[in-house]
Design a protein around this motif. Structure first.
Motif, short mmCIF file in Angstrom:
data_model
loop_
_atom_site.label_atom_id
_atom_site.label_comp_id
_atom_site.label_asym_id
_atom_site.label_seq_id
_atom_site.Cartn_x
_atom_site.Cartn_y
_atom_site.Cartn_z
N SER A 15 -1.39 3.11 12.56
CA SER A 15 -1.53 2.57 11.22
C SER A 15 -0.19 2.07 10.69
O SER A 15 0.88 2.43 11.19
N GLU A 65 -2.80 0.86 -4.02
CA GLU A 65 -2.58 -0.46 -3.43
C GLU A 65 -2.30 -1.48 -4.52
O GLU A 65 -2.66 -1.28 -5.69
N THR A 96 -4.99 5.64 2.43
CA THR A 96 -4.44 4.80 1.37
C THR A 96 -4.82 5.38 0.02
O THR A 96 -6.00 5.58 -0.27
N THR A 112 -3.84 8.26 8.35
CA THR A 112 -3.20 7.97 7.07
C THR A 112 -4.28 7.51 6.10
O THR A 112 -5.21 6.79 6.48
N PHE A 172 0.83 -1.20 0.00
CA PHE A 172 0.00 0.00 0.00
C PHE A 172 0.87 1.25 0.00
O PHE A 172 2.01 1.23 0.43
N TRP A 187 -8.51 -0.94 0.25
CA TRP A 187 -8.28 0.09 1.25
C TRP A 187 -8.14 1.47 0.63
O TRP A 187 -7.99 2.46 1.35
N VAL A 188 -8.16 1.58 -0.68
CA VAL A 188 -7.99 2.87 -1.32
C VAL A 188 -9.13 3.82 -0.91
O VAL A 188 -10.31 3.46 -0.96
N GLY A 246 0.43 5.14 1.46
CA GLY A 246 -0.41 5.99 2.28
C GLY A 246 0.14 7.39 2.43
O GLY A 246 1.36 7.60 2.35
N SER A 281 7.35 -0.51 6.75
CA SER A 281 7.08 0.64 5.89
C SER A 281 8.31 1.52 5.80
O SER A 281 9.22 1.44 6.64
#
Length: 267
Positions: free
Chosen positions: A146, A124, A121, A119, A110, A136-137, A112, A211
């Motif tokens: 998150s 993805e 998204t 956050t 993803f 999750w977009v 973000g 991330s």
């Protein structure tokens, strides 16, 4: 990792305009009286005539100002235009980067951005075997717990982080979520030291992620790349996933015009 080598920034008029604006902004810091076409062409390693045409087009749109001395300066509204170009490239180049990352690691990936104290998204890539259901977009999640929270606040000062979470209630279904802004800041410091962030059961039980921040032409963090999945599957692969995530974030940073050699632990 293939990401930095495979990603080729678009050679469209939008891409050329973005590159020239970025170079002009960078050169302007040391040239208060304006920047010549030659200087921009040298910085981009491009033909003078091509750069001159692009600068003329930008001047016609009031994004840059051309002086009587034929030197160029940024116009007041260049920032909004550059921000728009950044967001468009974040989506287009971001999808390519995430698709390559998801294929390489076999997990949901993803991108973000920070929106208030959450956050959001924006891109993805979810491989069929990842176990993730739905999209999750367009969905927001509290930044303090998150998967991208620490990545998107990577370059923020302690005061800026405190301002973001000034009205945040630190309540999460995840058993390991930060319980205060000081707790979040401590974890952010640990992530910076590592060069990437690990979020272990902070958003919800059994959810694990790594991330890394994405930088733009302003030398600011624009987004965070995340690899997300089940804890039992991802945790043993942390080093591998982190390396892939950082490489993907670095490739996307380059596409957004981030300064060369920018360190992911830079704050």
């Amino acid at each position: 990792m293939p990401f930095a080598e495979d990603l080729d920034p678009p050679r469209t008029s939008m891409g050329r305009g973005f590159d020239v604006l970025s170079a002009l902004a960078d050169l302007s810091t040391g040239a208060p009286h304006g920047v010549s076409v030659r200087d921009v062409a040298l910085a981009l390693d491009r033909e003078r005539t091509q750069v001159s045409r692009t600068l003329s087009a930008l001047a016609d749109r009031d994004l840059v100002i051309r002086g009587e001395d034929h030197r160029y300066r940024l116009a007041w509204n260049w920032y909004a235009a550059a921000q728009d170009l950044t967001e468009r490239r974040l989506h287009s180049a971001g999808l390519q980067v995430l698709d390559e990352l998801a294929e390489a690691v076999g997990e949901a990936c993803f991108l973000g951005v920070l929106q208030g104290d959450s956050t959001l998204t924006v891109v993805e890539s979810i491989p069929a075997g990842s176990g993730m259901i739905g999209s999750w977009v367009g969905r927001a999640y509290p930044a303090f717990c998150s998967d991208a929270g620490r990545a998107v606040l990577w370059d923020a000062s302690d005061e800026e982080v405190r301002a973001v979470f000034a009205r945040t209630s630190f309540a999460s279904p995840g058993p390991n979520a930060p319980v205060s802004v000081d707790d979040f800041l401590e974890r952010l410091g640990e992530a910076r030291a590592l060069g990437y962030a690990i979020v272990d059961q902070e958003a919800e039980p059994d959810l694990y992620s790594v991330s890394a921040p994405v930088w733009d032409f302003r030398d600011e963090v624009a987004a965070g790349v995340q690899v997300v999945g089940e804890r039992s599957v991802l945790q043993p692969r942390t080093a591998q996933l982190a390396a892939a995530c950082v490489a993907a974030a670095d490739a996307l940073s380059a596409a957004l015009g981030a300064p060369e050699g920018l360190s992911l632990i830079h704050i």
